[in-house]
Design a protein around this motif. Structure first.
Motif, PDB file in Angstrom:
ATOM      1  N   ILE A  13       0.868  -1.218  -0.124  1.00  0.00           N
ATOM      2  CA  ILE A  13      -0.293   0.062   0.004  1.00  0.00           C
ATOM      3  C   ILE A  13       1.066   1.453   0.291  1.00  0.00           C
ATOM      4  CG2 ILE A  13      -1.645   1.666   1.323  1.00  0.00           C
ATOM      5  CD1 ILE A  13      -3.060  -1.213   2.210  1.00  0.00           C
ATOM      6  N   SER A  14       1.692   1.040   0.555  1.00  0.00           N
ATOM      7  CA  SER A  14       3.101   2.615   0.779  1.00  0.00           C
ATOM      8  C   SER A  14       3.533   2.510  -0.520  1.00  0.00           C
ATOM      9  CB  SER A  14       3.635   2.372   1.442  1.00  0.00           C
ATOM     10  OG  SER A  14       5.273   3.083   2.003  1.00  0.00           O
ATOM     11  N   LEU A  15       3.441   1.714  -1.157  1.00  0.00           N
ATOM     12  CA  LEU A  15       4.475   2.017  -2.777  1.00  0.00           C
ATOM     13  C   LEU A  15       3.711   2.548  -3.823  1.00  0.00           C
ATOM     14  CD1 LEU A  15       7.296  -1.025  -2.328  1.00  0.00           C
ATOM     15  CD2 LEU A  15       7.810   1.753  -2.155  1.00  0.00           C
ATOM     16  N   LEU A  16       2.079   1.664  -3.206  1.00  0.00           N
ATOM     17  CA  LEU A  16       1.387   1.976  -4.354  1.00  0.00           C
ATOM     18  C   LEU A  16       0.755   3.103  -4.352  1.00  0.00           C
ATOM     19  CD1 LEU A  16      -1.235  -1.225  -4.825  1.00  0.00           C
ATOM     20  CD2 LEU A  16       0.060  -0.728  -6.464  1.00  0.00           C
ATOM     21  N   GLN A  17       0.407   3.948  -3.040  1.00  0.00           N
ATOM     22  CA  GLN A  17       0.499   5.243  -3.519  1.00  0.00           C
ATOM     23  C   GLN A  17       0.943   5.904  -4.099  1.00  0.00           C
ATOM     24  OE1 GLN A  17      -0.698   6.776   0.471  1.00  0.00           O
ATOM     25  NE2 GLN A  17       1.155   5.517   1.410  1.00  0.00           N
ATOM     26  N   ARG A  18       2.272   5.810  -4.132  1.00  0.00           N
ATOM     27  CA  ARG A  18       2.906   6.608  -4.847  1.00  0.00           C
ATOM     28  C   ARG A  18       3.258   6.142  -6.525  1.00  0.00           C
ATOM     29  NH1 ARG A  18       5.808   5.817  -0.206  1.00  0.00           N
ATOM     30  NH2 ARG A  18       7.651   4.527  -1.298  1.00  0.00           N
ATOM     31  N   ASN A  19       2.214   5.241  -6.609  1.00  0.00           N
ATOM     32  CA  ASN A  19       2.830   4.815  -7.405  1.00  0.00           C
ATOM     33  C   ASN A  19       1.319   4.981  -9.473  1.00  0.00           C
ATOM     34  OD1 ASN A  19       2.671   2.657 -11.010  1.00  0.00           O
ATOM     35  ND2 ASN A  19       3.730   1.508  -9.553  1.00  0.00           N
ATOM     36  N   TYR A  24     -15.380  -9.011   5.606  1.00  0.00           N
ATOM     37  CA  TYR A  24     -16.357  -8.933   5.467  1.00  0.00           C
ATOM     38  C   TYR A  24     -16.319  -8.624   7.088  1.00  0.00           C
ATOM     39  CZ  TYR A  24     -20.066 -11.877   6.777  1.00  0.00           C
ATOM     40  OH  TYR A  24     -22.063 -12.017   6.549  1.00  0.00           O
ATOM     41  N   THR A  25     -15.253  -8.148   8.424  1.00  0.00           N
ATOM     42  CA  THR A  25     -15.953  -7.966   9.694  1.00  0.00           C
ATOM     43  C   THR A  25     -14.706  -7.022   9.720  1.00  0.00           C
ATOM     44  OG1 THR A  25     -14.355  -9.377  10.489  1.00  0.00           O
ATOM     45  CG2 THR A  25     -16.164  -9.735  10.233  1.00  0.00           C
ATOM     46  N   ASN A  26     -15.058  -5.695  10.366  1.00  0.00           N
ATOM     47  CA  ASN A  26     -14.029  -4.924  10.601  1.00  0.00           C
ATOM     48  C   ASN A  26     -13.115  -5.384  11.611  1.00  0.00           C
ATOM     49  OD1 ASN A  26     -15.164  -1.648  10.604  1.00  0.00           O
ATOM     50  ND2 ASN A  26     -17.364  -2.502  12.400  1.00  0.00           N
ATOM     51  N   LYS A  27     -13.624  -6.294  12.114  1.00  0.00           N
ATOM     52  CA  LYS A  27     -12.045  -6.692  13.126  1.00  0.00           C
ATOM     53  C   LYS A  27     -11.026  -7.554  11.846  1.00  0.00           C
ATOM     54  CE  LYS A  27      -9.845  -8.978  16.068  1.00  0.00           C
ATOM     55  NZ  LYS A  27      -9.610  -8.081  17.711  1.00  0.00           N
ATOM     56  N   ALA A  28     -11.393  -8.071  10.762  1.00  0.00           N
ATOM     57  CA  ALA A  28     -10.927  -8.560   9.467  1.00  0.00           C
ATOM     58  C   ALA A  28      -9.751  -7.397   8.837  1.00  0.00           C
ATOM     59  CB  ALA A  28     -11.377  -9.075   8.131  1.00  0.00           C
ATOM     60  N   VAL A  29     -10.340  -5.855   9.455  1.00  0.00           N
ATOM     61  CA  VAL A  29      -9.411  -5.011   8.377  1.00  0.00           C
ATOM     62  C   VAL A  29      -9.167  -3.976   9.437  1.00  0.00           C
ATOM     63  CG1 VAL A  29     -10.757  -4.608   6.463  1.00  0.00           C
ATOM     64  CG2 VAL A  29     -11.753  -3.472   8.309  1.00  0.00           C
ATOM     65  N   ASN A  30      -8.979  -3.516  10.778  1.00  0.00           N
ATOM     66  CA  ASN A  30      -8.936  -3.132  11.299  1.00  0.00           C
ATOM     67  C   ASN A  30      -7.112  -3.136  11.636  1.00  0.00           C
ATOM     68  OD1 ASN A  30     -10.727  -1.443  12.195  1.00  0.00           O
ATOM     69  ND2 ASN A  30     -11.385  -2.666  13.993  1.00  0.00           N
ATOM     70  N   ASN A  31      -6.443  -4.325  11.749  1.00  0.00           N
ATOM     71  CA  ASN A  31      -5.605  -5.355  11.639  1.00  0.00           C
ATOM     72  C   ASN A  31      -4.415  -4.169  11.214  1.00  0.00           C
ATOM     73  OD1 ASN A  31      -3.323  -5.989  13.282  1.00  0.00           O
ATOM     74  ND2 ASN A  31      -2.905  -7.928  11.232  1.00  0.00           N
ATOM     75  N   ILE A  32      -4.429  -4.220   9.437  1.00  0.00           N
ATOM     76  CA  ILE A  32      -4.292  -2.943   8.641  1.00  0.00           C
ATOM     77  C   ILE A  32      -4.289  -1.657   8.829  1.00  0.00           C
ATOM     78  CG2 ILE A  32      -4.166  -2.604   5.836  1.00  0.00           C
ATOM     79  CD1 ILE A  32      -4.418  -5.344   5.463  1.00  0.00           C
ATOM     80  N   LYS A  33      -5.559  -1.281   9.122  1.00  0.00           N
ATOM     81  CA  LYS A  33      -5.915   0.503   9.237  1.00  0.00           C
ATOM     82  C   LYS A  33      -5.287   0.108  10.037  1.00  0.00           C
ATOM     83  CE  LYS A  33      -9.672   2.628  10.324  1.00  0.00           C
ATOM     84  NZ  LYS A  33     -11.575   2.451  11.381  1.00  0.00           N
ATOM     85  N   LYS A  34      -4.852   0.411  11.317  1.00  0.00           N
ATOM     86  CA  LYS A  34      -4.276   1.423  12.388  1.00  0.00           C
ATOM     87  C   LYS A  34      -3.582   0.770  12.086  1.00  0.00           C
ATOM     88  CE  LYS A  34      -3.048  -3.623  15.423  1.00  0.00           C
ATOM     89  NZ  LYS A  34      -3.536  -3.988  16.061  1.00  0.00           N
ATOM     90  N   LYS A  35      -2.267   0.757  11.086  1.00  0.00           N
ATOM     91  CA  LYS A  35      -0.863   0.605  10.618  1.00  0.00           C
ATOM     92  C   LYS A  35      -0.636   1.565   9.617  1.00  0.00           C
ATOM     93  CE  LYS A  35       0.614  -3.495  12.513  1.00  0.00           C
ATOM     94  NZ  LYS A  35       1.442  -5.222  12.311  1.00  0.00           N
ATOM     95  N   LEU A  36      -1.461   2.377   8.317  1.00  0.00           N
ATOM     96  CA  LEU A  36      -1.905   3.205   7.688  1.00  0.00           C
ATOM     97  C   LEU A  36      -2.059   4.240   8.009  1.00  0.00           C
ATOM     98  CD1 LEU A  36      -4.243   1.415   5.390  1.00  0.00           C
ATOM     99  CD2 LEU A  36      -2.230   0.758   5.337  1.00  0.00           C
ATOM    100  N   PRO A  37      -1.643   5.453   7.110  1.00  0.00           N
ATOM    101  CA  PRO A  37      -1.469   7.149   7.315  1.00  0.00           C
ATOM    102  C   PRO A  37      -2.820   7.046   7.211  1.00  0.00           C
ATOM    103  CG  PRO A  37      -0.454   6.253   4.649  1.00  0.00           C
ATOM    104  CD  PRO A  37      -0.464   5.271   5.701  1.00  0.00           C
ATOM    105  N   SER A  38      -3.148   8.460   8.026  1.00  0.00           N
ATOM    106  CA  SER A  38      -4.187   8.632   8.382  1.00  0.00           C
ATOM    107  C   SER A  38      -5.460   9.527   7.243  1.00  0.00           C
ATOM    108  CB  SER A  38      -4.331   9.851   9.235  1.00  0.00           C
ATOM    109  OG  SER A  38      -3.788  11.211   8.957  1.00  0.00           O
ATOM    110  N   HIS A  39      -4.681   8.898   6.266  1.00  0.00           N
ATOM    111  CA  HIS A  39      -5.708   9.893   4.915  1.00  0.00           C
ATOM    112  C   HIS A  39      -6.070   8.578   4.070  1.00  0.00           C
ATOM    113  CE1 HIS A  39      -1.515   9.874   3.267  1.00  0.00           C
ATOM    114  NE2 HIS A  39      -2.194   8.937   2.148  1.00  0.00           N
TER     115      HIS A  39
END
Length: 327
Positions: free
Chosen positions: A122-128, A153-168
């Motif tokens: 995700i970090s690299l793709l957003q500059r691609n 499918y659930t919030n739990k599934a995406v929260n693990n990645i979410k908390k490691k991404l930039p705020s935007h």
């Protein structure tokens, strides 16, 4: 559970064979129609239009693409890499395929680094330049933000990645129901009991085949083993150009199946390239949950409670590799 079921192993083997055959056909076709494949946006040094180079042997198909991709990766400053990690071969393959815009499946047990490599992707793709900004707002997506969305499918599934991404980009980690904006719709239907009418309510997606989402360049499905084919089909219907959307399916073959219907991951394993992470990192094993799950999966459960408080490796004789790396 020591290994995936024979059915799953056969499915993976079949998918790999089909993918290898597809690559062979593509390479044969490319060799007959194109002298050299160069990624969009790159120009090899010294290359000029209509330049005649009869005395210079052209590299094999794909060589220029691989060389330029490696060069592009090497120019990314170290401070921009997620945690400045050295990725293993399979993780690097996933990064390279994502930068090439290819869809694929990324599978692996807990602790093998799926979340870490996805964060790097995700970090690299957003500059691609291939990743276009969103052309319109939705309730959860912001116009002008990178067209990268992570769904589960659930919030739990995406929260693990979410908390490691930039705020935007944290707002782009949402459930599939939020992406489609499921909402209550009310209908009047005949009431056979009274002979009159009654009001009923159904939750239905706001975005669908007749009301499309803005174009999403890369769509990442987290815990895709839990995603049913029906819900996936609704997302596919809502995409304006699904053939132009890169899709990455993350999953664990030992995870839960969908609540309804068959898992989309099983179908994607047969359709797309498979990257399997088998390298369990010691930092992950510091988690009692992951350590116990790994012990059960590898049939190394004997004395596991004693080992939880020791420095002994938990996986003697396991096909998985334990490493001291910090992933």
């Amino acid at each position: 559970m020591t290994s995936p079921s024979p059915h799953v192993l056969a499915l993976i083997a079949k998918a790999k064979e089909a993918h290898a055959a597809k690559l062979a056909r593509q390479q044969t076709a490319a060799a007959n129609t194109a002298p050299t494949i160069v990624p969009t946006g790159f120009s090899p040094p010294g290359n000029t239009v209509n330049q005649q180079t009869p005395d210079i042997q052209k590299p094999p198909i794909g060589t220029v693409e691989t060389t330029l991709l490696t060069a592009a990766l090497s120019t990314v400053p170290a401070r921009q890499l997620a945690n400045k990690l050295d990725f293993n071969k399979e993780q690097q393959t996933a990064i390279e395929m994502s930068l090439q815009g290819k869809s694929f499946t990324l599978i692996g047990a807990a602790g093998t680094g799926k979340t870490t490599v996805t964060q790097e992707i995700i970090s690299l793709l957003q500059r691609n330049p291939r990743v276009l900004p969103l052309s319109a707002d939705t309730k959860h997506l912001d116009k002008g933000a990178p067209g990268i969305v992570i769904v589960g499918y659930t919030n739990k599934a995406v929260n693990n990645i979410k908390k490691k991404l930039p705020s935007h980009l944290q707002g782009h980690c949402i459930t599939m129901h939020k992406l489609l904006e499921f909402a209550p719709n009310y209908y009047d239907i005949p009431d056979p009991m009274t002979g009159g009418w009654k009001t009923t309510m159904r939750f239905e997606p706001t975005y669908s085949a007749v009301n499309k989402l803005p174009h999403i360049s890369t769509l990442i499905f987290e815990e895709s083993s839990m995603i049913g084919t029906d819900l996936y089909g609704q997302v596919l219907d809502a995409l304006p150009r699904p053939q132009a959307t890169q899709m990455i399916f993350l999953g664990d073959l030992n995870q839960l199946p969908p609540v309804f219907g068959p898992s989309v991951l099983g179908f994607k394993l047969a359709e797309l390239p498979i990257i399997e992470l088998t390298h369990v990192y010691r930092q992950a094993l510091l988690s009692p949950i992951i350590r116990l799950a790994t012990a059960i999966r590898t049939n190394s459960f004997v004395n596991v409670f004693d080992e939880l408080t020791s420095d002994k490796p938990l996986l003697p004789g396991s096909p998985l590799t334990v490493d001291n790396g910090e992933h």
